[in-house]
Design a protein around this motif. Structure first.
Motif, mmCIF file in Angstrom:
data_model
loop_
_atom_site.group_PDB
_atom_site.id
_atom_site.type_symbol
_atom_site.label_atom_id
_atom_site.label_comp_id
_atom_site.label_asym_id
_atom_site.label_seq_id
_atom_site.Cartn_x
_atom_site.Cartn_y
_atom_site.Cartn_z
ATOM 1 N N THR A 53 44.175 35.700 28.765
ATOM 2 C CA THR A 53 42.840 35.623 29.355
ATOM 3 C C THR A 53 42.618 36.862 30.219
ATOM 4 N N TRP A 54 41.482 37.537 30.018
ATOM 5 C CA TRP A 54 41.131 38.630 30.919
ATOM 6 C C TRP A 54 40.603 38.052 32.222
ATOM 7 N N TYR A 55 41.172 38.497 33.328
ATOM 8 C CA TYR A 55 40.710 38.103 34.660
ATOM 9 C C TYR A 55 39.960 39.273 35.294
ATOM 10 N N TYR A 56 38.805 38.977 35.862
ATOM 11 C CA TYR A 56 37.994 39.954 36.576
ATOM 12 C C TYR A 56 38.277 39.772 38.067
ATOM 13 N N VAL A 57 38.758 40.829 38.723
ATOM 14 C CA VAL A 57 39.270 40.707 40.091
ATOM 15 C C VAL A 57 38.576 41.723 40.992
#
Length: 761
Positions: free
Chosen positions: A161-165
């Motif tokens: 899963t790509w996480y946007y941080v």
């Protein structure tokens, strides 16, 4: 960030997001960072293990694992130790001291079996964890954020899963907040996982000042997989607070949202769903001048969709499906309805390619490198099958009692569902006995040993074969049912017989067997041990019984009570057994400091070690009187407690939960323990008398344990040291222990008179 955006991307970032791009990793060749990044990215040694060297392939520019047209950077965990790398900010991205700035990045891992931190630093040549000022970490499935001197678990993470941080940094107060989400929409307060956390303590290793480096450190340890990679992409820095996702010039804002589930409307009982895909056209790179809501060069949208990934497991490719004209000059939103409809319960990847004006009155065709290729998005369609929301879980019913219900299941379904419960003796689905009613719960009446085993539920509806459809029925998880009961009982009436019915008798003819006594008995006879070599071996079938839970449910090692009466002359082990090495085992003992003690563990994971004694000043277990000792534990709760004379004296609720209990290699012993270096050698021999030794395969309650002591002695144990009025229990000894009586009044009166506050004659 995808290739092909060219210099327009930089203009877009400047005018639309008010941000400075630090790195999107598109301008490098693939390879080891020292060979391709020109010093912008620097390898570093974390300070533990063997440095793999600056040219090690653990740090590379690579292809995005989710998008073959995108480049990323990764740091790989190496089982030799601790490694790091850092990126040097250009002047436009430096986060100045005394100001608020926002750092954004995307993070991706393929497994949660890692321990890797990432964040910001002011150190010119950072190498290790101590150099962070702002620090987040993915650690064994958890998301941690550093708050000054310690890290705080603020959530969980999942693989693939790509996480946007976002790190929103107040570089005047030396605090920062962290936002994280899995969709491309702008972050909100609900996405904030850390608010105004303190910098990791500034000092000589990380001086206070401008933040001008991005740092990531990979650590190796237990339950971590070597070779695990953490990928990063699309790093940017903004002045102030900016919670937008940098979208470049590509299409954005997909509906269904990326990673959405339960998408679409079912089409009758066809196994298909109606889905409408929509998105917004890529922004205009000349927005500051044109004011247009999207790039006017976009004339068509080319739609690509994968095959159903639940069916075509080995084909993740996207296939061109159709094109959509961009008709409106003001509305950036476009949509497409797949035809034929998609499968119910399917998983799909999709992306949009923006077809640009070719300057000759036409549009570049699909796949032309002049077009703008969007990100790959994914979603799961609504299932026509029953979806189990809550599974049945491990249960226990005491012998002879009833449970209504003992198992429950929660189901979501679009058509009426039916339930059928099954009893299994081997923990496998198939060929088992139907039990219960057509209901989402199962009850047990008058529990007997015939009920102990494994249970699961079959759920069907109109889409499954049992309901007339074509899809397989849905089955729940398999859950064990333990019948709680007395599994060992030794009364020592001049013998070593087990009167529980399990038949695990001791060997009367063993020359090391204990003798018997009946003077001043608790009731009848009792066993007496000399403390120098007498013991009993109950064999490998003795209780608590070991063995993997899959076949050994109800054995009592995962949950048990051991209770006995003792009149000791020498401390030692009462009941115990341990296998070789890091081990299945347990030990119930009386320590030299008069503590009662229990240690219980599964393979490689300890359940608990708890020991204690009453805090009565006159307490003496070697006073020649009978005392009752008990221990109980439950690895699932978790709880482990020790009782002396019916009183709860110590407990622990923080032990681990082991998942394996290996079969006993040697017998369970009474009166001695096995030596850790040679399990055939016995030691810690108990001296004194033992009577009424029992093992239950479930934890008795505190009230049940206290009641036995009360019945045998007439003395009410202290079950609550903080009973109402306990502060007036001035004399907490003898019969006045844990109660208010005349002894307490006498102490109060004596103290009162000692103060001189009394009437003069």
């Amino acid at each position: 960030m995808r290739k092909g955006a060219y210099i327009l991307l930089f203009l877009m970032l400047a005018f639309i997001t008010q941000a400075e791009l630090f790195d999107d990793f598109e301008d490098y060749q693939l390879g080891i960072i020292t060979e391709v990044t020109g010093g912008k990215w620097v390898p570093a040694f974390g300070g533990a293990g063997t440095d793999p060297g600056a040219d090690s392939p653990v740090r590379q520019i690579a292809i995005d694992p989710t998008d073959p047209q995108n480049q990323v950077i990764y740091l790989e965990t190496n089982n030799s130790g601790q490694y790091s790398m850092y990126g040097v900010f250009p002047p436009a991205c430096v986060m100045p001291d005394g100001a608020t700035s926002t750092f954004f990045t995307k993070v991706y891992v393929t497994t949660t079996a890692l321990d890797q931190s990432f964040g910001l630093t002011s150190v010119d040549g950072p190498t290790n964890f101590g150099n962070f000022l702002c620090q987040a970490a993915f650690v064994r499935g958890n998301l941690l954020v550093r708050n000054g001197g310690s890290s705080t678990t603020v959530g969980t993470i999942q693989a693939n899963t790509w996480y946007y941080v976002w790190f929103v940094v107040n570089n005047q107060a030396n605090t920062y907040s962290v936002y994280i989400k899995t969709t491309e929409a702008e972050a909100t307060v609900s996405d904030r996982v850390a608010q105004d956390f303190a910098f990791r303590t500034p000092g000589s290793s990380n001086p206070d000042g401008a933040l001008d480096r991005f740092l990531t450190v990979a650590n190796y340890g237990s339950n971590i997989t070597s070779g695990t990679r953490m990928y990063f992409d699309d790093m940017e820095v903004s002045a102030g607070v900016n919670l937008k996702v940098p979208i470049g010039a590509r299409p954005y804002d997909p509906d269904p949202a990326n990673y959405a589930t339960d998408v679409g409307d079912l089409i009758g009982n066809t196994g298909r769903v109606d889905v409408t895909l929509s998105w917004k056209a890529g922004p205009d790179p000349d927005f500051e001048t044109s004011g247009l809501p999207f790039n006017p060069a976009i004339k068509k949208h080319y739609v690509y969709i994968s095959k159903d990934q639940t069916v075509f497991l080995n084909d993740p490719n996207l296939y061109y499906k159709d094109q959509v004209d961009q008709i409106s000059d003001t509305d950036p939103e476009a949509e497409y309805v797949p035809d034929p409809p998609l499968n119910a319960g399917g998983k799909y990847f999709w992306r949009i390619e923006e077809g640009l004006d070719n300057g000759l009155g036409g549009v570049y065709s699909p796949g032309d490198p002049n077009n703008i290729m969007g990100s790959i998005w994914t979603f799961e369609t609504r299932s026509s099958l029953p979806v189990i929301l809550a599974q049945p879980v491990r249960a226990r019913v005491i012998l002879g009692t009833s449970a209504d219900p003992v198992f429950t299941i929660e189901v979501s379904t679009t058509t009426p569902e039916s339930y059928q419960w099954f009893y299994s003796a081997d923990a496998a689905i198939g060929g088992d006995t139907e039990v219960g009613e057509n209901a989402p719960m199962l009850s047990i009446a008058n529990a007997s040993m015939s009920h102990q085993g494994y249970y699961y539920c079959r759920v069907s509806n109109a889409a499954t074969v049992s309901g007339g459809g074509n899809n397989p029925d849905v089955y729940s998880d398999i859950a064990p049912l333990v019948i709680g009961r007395l599994v060992a009982e030794y009364k020592f009436e001049n013998n070593l017989l087990d009167s529980s019915g399990e038949g695990n008798h001791g060997n009367e003819s063993d020359p090391d067997a204990p003798g018997y006594g009946n003077s001043d008995p608790l009731d009848g006879s009792y066993a007496t041990f000399n403390g120098i070599g007498q013991y009993v071996n109950f064999g490998t079938s003795g209780y608590p019984k070991a063995g993997p839970l899959i076949n050994g449910i109800g054995g009592g090692l995962d949950a048990a009570t051991i209770l006995c009466w003792v009149r000791p002359t020498k401390s030692g082990v009462i009941l115990s057994n341990y296998n070789e090495g890091t081990t299945t085992g347990f030990g119930f003992s009386l320590e030299t400091n008069q503590d009662a003690r229990i240690n219980a563990r599964g393979e490689s994971v300890e359940i608990a070690t708890v020991q204690g004694r009453p805090d009565r000043p006159e307490y003496n277990i070697f006073d020649g009187q009978w005392h009752m000792l008990a221990v109980r534990w439950d690895a699932q709760t978790p709880l482990c407690a020790v009782y002396v004379d019916g009183q709860w004296v110590v407990a622990d609720t923080s032990m681990g939960t082991p998942n394996l209990y290996a079969d006993w290699q040697r017998g369970v012993t009474l009166g001695a323990s096995r030596n850790a270096s040679n399990r055939d050698v016995l030691q810690n021999f108990y001296g004194g008398d033992v009577d009424n030794l029992r093992v239950y395969n479930y934890p008795l309650t505190s009230s049940q344990i206290a009641q036995e002591y009360l019945d045998a002695t007439g003395i009410l144990p202290c079950v609550n040291m903080t009973f109402p009025g306990y502060q007036y229990n001035f004399d907490n000894t003898g019969t006045s222990y844990c109660r208010i009586d005349l002894a307490d009044f006498a102490v109060m009166a004596r103290n009162w008179l000692a103060t001189g506050l009394y009437i003069q004659p």
